[in-house]
Motif scaffolding. Sequence first.
Motif, PDB file in Angstrom:
ATOM      1  N   THR A 253      94.727  59.376  30.167  1.00 53.19           N
ATOM      2  CA  THR A 253      93.760  59.276  31.347  1.00 53.19           C
ATOM      3  C   THR A 253      92.421  58.453  30.814  1.00 53.19           C
ATOM      4  OG1 THR A 253      92.148  61.417  30.777  1.00 53.19           O
ATOM      5  CG2 THR A 253      94.274  61.364  32.441  1.00 53.19           C
ATOM      6  N   ARG A 254      91.669  57.920  31.720  1.00 53.42           N
ATOM      7  CA  ARG A 254      90.496  57.316  31.331  1.00 53.42           C
ATOM      8  C   ARG A 254      89.155  58.189  30.519  1.00 53.42           C
ATOM      9  NH1 ARG A 254      89.788  52.405  33.732  1.00 53.42           N
ATOM     10  NH2 ARG A 254      87.702  52.320  33.216  1.00 53.42           N
ATOM     11  N   GLU A 255      89.539  59.126  30.883  1.00 60.96           N
ATOM     12  CA  GLU A 255      88.670  60.279  30.290  1.00 60.96           C
ATOM     13  C   GLU A 255      89.074  60.575  28.786  1.00 60.96           C
ATOM     14  OE1 GLU A 255      88.133  60.636  34.435  1.00 60.96           O
ATOM     15  OE2 GLU A 255      90.104  60.859  33.269  1.00 60.96           O
ATOM     16  N   LYS A 256      90.231  60.637  28.625  1.00 63.55           N
ATOM     17  CA  LYS A 256      90.787  60.676  27.238  1.00 63.55           C
ATOM     18  C   LYS A 256      90.633  59.426  26.498  1.00 63.55           C
ATOM     19  CE  LYS A 256      93.701  62.399  23.817  1.00 63.55           C
ATOM     20  NZ  LYS A 256      93.220  63.623  23.227  1.00 63.55           N
ATOM     21  N   ALA A 257      90.732  58.287  27.211  1.00 60.74           N
ATOM     22  CA  ALA A 257      90.550  56.933  26.346  1.00 60.74           C
ATOM     23  C   ALA A 257      88.993  57.039  25.760  1.00 60.74           C
ATOM     24  CB  ALA A 257      90.974  55.844  27.437  1.00 60.74           C
ATOM     25  N   ARG A 258      88.171  57.483  26.787  1.00 56.31           N
ATOM     26  CA  ARG A 258      86.653  57.346  26.669  1.00 56.31           C
ATOM     27  C   ARG A 258      86.313  58.322  25.427  1.00 56.31           C
ATOM     28  NH1 ARG A 258      81.684  56.113  29.434  1.00 56.31           N
ATOM     29  NH2 ARG A 258      80.105  56.978  28.153  1.00 56.31           N
ATOM     30  N   GLU A 259      87.067  59.338  25.429  1.00 52.26           N
ATOM     31  CA  GLU A 259      86.592  60.423  24.373  1.00 52.26           C
ATOM     32  C   GLU A 259      87.076  59.792  23.119  1.00 52.26           C
ATOM     33  OE1 GLU A 259      87.970  63.391  21.469  1.00 52.26           O
ATOM     34  OE2 GLU A 259      89.354  62.554  22.892  1.00 52.26           O
ATOM     35  N   MET A 260      88.112  59.072  22.930  1.00 53.53           N
ATOM     36  CA  MET A 260      88.751  58.647  21.784  1.00 53.53           C
ATOM     37  C   MET A 260      87.666  57.604  21.211  1.00 53.53           C
ATOM     38  SD  MET A 260      92.843  58.880  21.940  1.00 53.53           S
ATOM     39  CE  MET A 260      92.987  58.727  20.217  1.00 53.53           C
ATOM     40  N   PHE A 261      87.248  56.724  22.160  1.00 57.64           N
ATOM     41  CA  PHE A 261      86.591  55.509  21.524  1.00 57.64           C
ATOM     42  C   PHE A 261      85.139  55.952  21.191  1.00 57.64           C
ATOM     43  CE2 PHE A 261      88.910  52.567  24.504  1.00 57.64           C
ATOM     44  CZ  PHE A 261      89.462  51.589  23.494  1.00 57.64           C
ATOM     45  N   GLU A 262      84.512  56.976  21.928  1.00 57.86           N
ATOM     46  CA  GLU A 262      83.553  57.896  21.595  1.00 57.86           C
ATOM     47  C   GLU A 262      83.367  58.387  19.923  1.00 57.86           C
ATOM     48  OE1 GLU A 262      82.777  60.718  24.599  1.00 57.86           O
ATOM     49  OE2 GLU A 262      81.759  59.240  25.598  1.00 57.86           O
ATOM     50  N   ARG A 263      84.444  58.532  19.523  1.00 59.89           N
ATOM     51  CA  ARG A 263      84.764  59.228  18.301  1.00 59.89           C
ATOM     52  C   ARG A 263      84.756  58.073  17.061  1.00 59.89           C
ATOM     53  NH1 ARG A 263      90.321  62.083  18.249  1.00 59.89           N
ATOM     54  NH2 ARG A 263      89.811  62.502  16.099  1.00 59.89           N
ATOM     55  N   MET A 264      84.910  56.712  17.638  1.00 60.47           N
ATOM     56  CA  MET A 264      84.961  55.683  16.689  1.00 60.47           C
ATOM     57  C   MET A 264      83.700  55.239  16.334  1.00 60.47           C
ATOM     58  SD  MET A 264      88.441  53.940  18.213  1.00 60.47           S
ATOM     59  CE  MET A 264      89.742  54.818  18.574  1.00 60.47           C
TER      60      MET A 264
ATOM     61  N   ILE B  26      87.745  50.257  27.704  1.00 62.33           N
ATOM     62  CA  ILE B  26      88.835  51.316  28.598  1.00 62.33           C
ATOM     63  C   ILE B  26      89.878  50.324  29.428  1.00 62.33           C
ATOM     64  CG2 ILE B  26      89.288  53.302  30.170  1.00 62.33           C
ATOM     65  CD1 ILE B  26      86.645  54.420  29.267  1.00 62.33           C
ATOM     66  N   ASN B  27      89.426  49.524  30.326  1.00 62.41           N
ATOM     67  CA  ASN B  27      89.982  48.731  31.340  1.00 62.41           C
ATOM     68  C   ASN B  27      91.093  47.775  30.360  1.00 62.41           C
ATOM     69  OD1 ASN B  27      88.903  49.752  33.309  1.00 62.41           O
ATOM     70  ND2 ASN B  27      87.556  47.727  33.461  1.00 62.41           N
ATOM     71  N   VAL B  28      90.710  47.174  29.332  1.00 62.54           N
ATOM     72  CA  VAL B  28      91.490  46.390  28.435  1.00 62.54           C
ATOM     73  C   VAL B  28      92.723  47.195  27.696  1.00 62.54           C
ATOM     74  CG1 VAL B  28      91.603  44.921  26.219  1.00 62.54           C
ATOM     75  CG2 VAL B  28      89.662  44.604  28.013  1.00 62.54           C
TER      76      VAL B  28
END
Length: 356
Positions: free
Chosen positions: A345-356, A322-324
């Motif tokens: 947001t960080r939460e949104k980015a986290r949610e997107m990565f979790e889907r991958m 998320i930081n990168v």
Amino acid sequence: MYRNFRMVSYVVFGRGCYNQTKDILGQQRDKEKSDMVYLVDDVFKGAEFGDSIPLQGDDMLIWVNVDDEPKTKLVDALVEQIKGAMDKNPAGIVGVGGGSAMDLSKAVSVMMTNEGSSAEYQGYDLPKNPSLYHAAIPTLSGTGAEVSRTCVLTGPEKKLGINSDYSVFDQIILDPELIRGAPDEQRFYTGMDCYIHCIESLEGTFLNEFSKSYGQKSLELCREVFLNKRTEESEDKLMMASYCGGMSIAYSQVGVCHALSYGLAYVLGTHHGIGNAIVFDYLDEFYPEGVKEFRIMLDKAGVELPRGLCANLTEEQFEKMINVSLAMELLWENALGKDWKKIMTREKAREMFERM
């Protein structure tokens, strides 16, 4: 103030133009600096094409392994190797291969004339001294590395390019015959990098007529290559799509896909082309028409994307990813506007990565 950016000085295009390499580079040789250094993808070691590299005199050929994307420590090691083998700087650096080989040659040419580690120059307009003359001979098309001013590198703390006018190639030799032998899956992934460049540029907030002109042409060529039957002209079209796609982002930017794929690559080492394809397949929310068309291309190519890459990541890995990604502020602003932090947001980015 409008940006006054540098473009590639010389371009030669056409089937068989690779045979002009010796004469083209010969114009850069003189009594003081007569040697060239070739950085060549080691996939060609022992192959017919590898044996065709037009070495002269004390030219240096270095086989580079790009199984992993370029790292700052590899750039530093190559610079040390070249300086240790030569009494003075060579006449130039020549990159032969795909995007990674070209990015390595750009970075090495910059670091031959600038002190310190390449990690110190990850960012915008940081090199103080002009690079050595450098040329590119692409054997893959799609990344746009042959025309861009950035050489993407993974460093100790981040994945970010040396983005400078000094990185831009002085010469590119675009021979469509050189990309004909690329494996189908690799050809698709590098081609999709080009396609995604166009979608992100054409739908970005930084869009202007300069970027639009190149982006629209590149997108048209991508569609001809990946939605239709392969023809004799497919390689010519793909090579020019890559060139135009790279030019389209020179005066604009990429967007959501590239920002997220940078995080994916930093943590998991995912190659740029395949990383972009993986991420783009989850971006219906941002690029609905582009993703729909991408899936048609994916089906026609018979390619299956890897799934579940982030299934077993640690909390620390998610945070680094998320930081990168969120550090790519220009990309996010191009994609989502000046208030992008309220959307991604960080939460949104986290949610997107979790889907991958």
